[in-house]
Design an enzyme around this catalytic site. Sequence first.
Site, PDB file in Angstrom:
ATOM      1  N   CYS A 187      -3.284  -3.746   4.336  1.00 24.68           N
ATOM      2  CA  CYS A 187      -2.309  -4.726   4.831  1.00 24.68           C
ATOM      3  C   CYS A 187      -2.616  -6.153   4.392  1.00 24.68           C
ATOM      4  CB  CYS A 187      -2.245  -4.669   6.362  1.00 24.68           C
ATOM      5  SG  CYS A 187      -1.697  -3.063   6.984  1.00 24.68           S
ATOM      6  N   GLU A 206       0.837  -1.196   0.000  1.00 21.89           N
ATOM      7  CA  GLU A 206       0.000   0.000   0.000  1.00 21.89           C
ATOM      8  C   GLU A 206       0.874   1.248   0.000  1.00 21.89           C
ATOM      9  OE1 GLU A 206      -1.786   1.146   3.983  1.00 21.89           O
ATOM     10  OE2 GLU A 206      -1.627  -1.030   4.273  1.00 21.89           O
ATOM     11  N   HIS A 243      -1.797 -10.658  11.792  1.00 24.89           N
ATOM     12  CA  HIS A 243      -1.269  -9.397  11.286  1.00 24.89           C
ATOM     13  C   HIS A 243      -0.993  -8.502  12.494  1.00 24.89           C
ATOM     14  CE1 HIS A 243      -0.855  -5.522   9.484  1.00 24.89           C
ATOM     15  NE2 HIS A 243      -2.012  -5.094   9.941  1.00 24.89           N
TER      16      HIS A 243
END
Length: 394
Positions: A111, A79, A233
């Site tokens: 993400c 990103e 994550h």
Amino acid sequence: MDIGIDAIGLFTPHWYVDLVDLAHARGDEPAKYTIGIGQDQMTVTPATQDVVTLAANAANQLPADSLDERLGMVIVGSESGVDESKAAAISVVKLLHLNPWVRAFDIKEACYGGTAGLLAARDFVAAHPDKTALVIASDIARYGLASGGEVTQGAGAVALVVSAQPKLLVLHDDALAYTEDIPDFFRPTGMTVPVVDGHYSTSAYLDFVGKVFARHQSQHHDQYGDYAALLFHLPFTKMGKKALAALAPAMNDADHQRLTERLAAASQLSRRIGNIYTGSLYLSLVSLICEDKTIRSGDRIGLFSYGSGAVGEFFSGTLQPDFANRIDQAGIQQMLSARVRLNVLEYEQVFTAQLPLGDADATVPVEESTARFSVGGRANHARWYRDQQQEKGA
């Protein structure tokens, strides 16, 4: 046919700031960062590194036998792109002198982009079992000096080789994704830092964790006892603790203790490097392998990916007999040990000394580090890159 991750390479820039130093400079108690957020150090990215060079440097850390004539696809999940049109993956193919007869493109979804790339590569190899794919999750997390998100910055890239009969992790056919349009995080075109509602984003993340895990167990009849580790994550490591705590009521004590200990090991590299957006989940996998010597071949690992906006996905894989040798563990420790600690003023100067926006010609000073690839500058509207190995005639 088994398909999965055959090897992993990791790269992060050579500068960092200690978060105790940053806390003192910002008038905060250090525990707010080291315990409340769960971070100890934060990578600082010089103007000589961008997502292209991070990606190429990570792939350069892969085992020598990883990128051969079988390569058929190159994907960069990010990103933090440097061009609204041209894919970073194309520049990576050139820098690494890869086989040009490949399909190369980028994937963007906050993400989650690296995971989207990994699972697309898995499908590609399933259709072309004689081929391999290179997937690189590469990002620079920037929120601004003295901003609310400053302490969750970082940078790095994780390169994954996907193949049939992988030597590191076989991916199971159990991936489950959930998508919902929510306004938790934005970076509109033209803005250099994102707009984020931190509390809402955390709440959304945990909501997705609960929904995805419950549905996965309903569809696949898996239990927490089936997993040697659950990875998440990690925009900051405390998020992983929050996610595991949200699932804990459904666990027995033994499962909770095992998964808590393994999550701590999987968080160690994130504590030192910081948030690397698309690569954060895979940084956790690298950390688990490097830091926890009790995991074994045959262990099942669960992985939860999240990208604001938002997409959440859970999938799993089984470690293979040679998994520990498919990451350059000694090289990673050497890279981290060789980093230079900046004081807060130096960090602020590096943060603001970036390649100017726009398309005017510019040159960036030569990077003084062991990184093979770095940004050289911009000419005729396009960025150009240096290959230190090539320049030295190696």
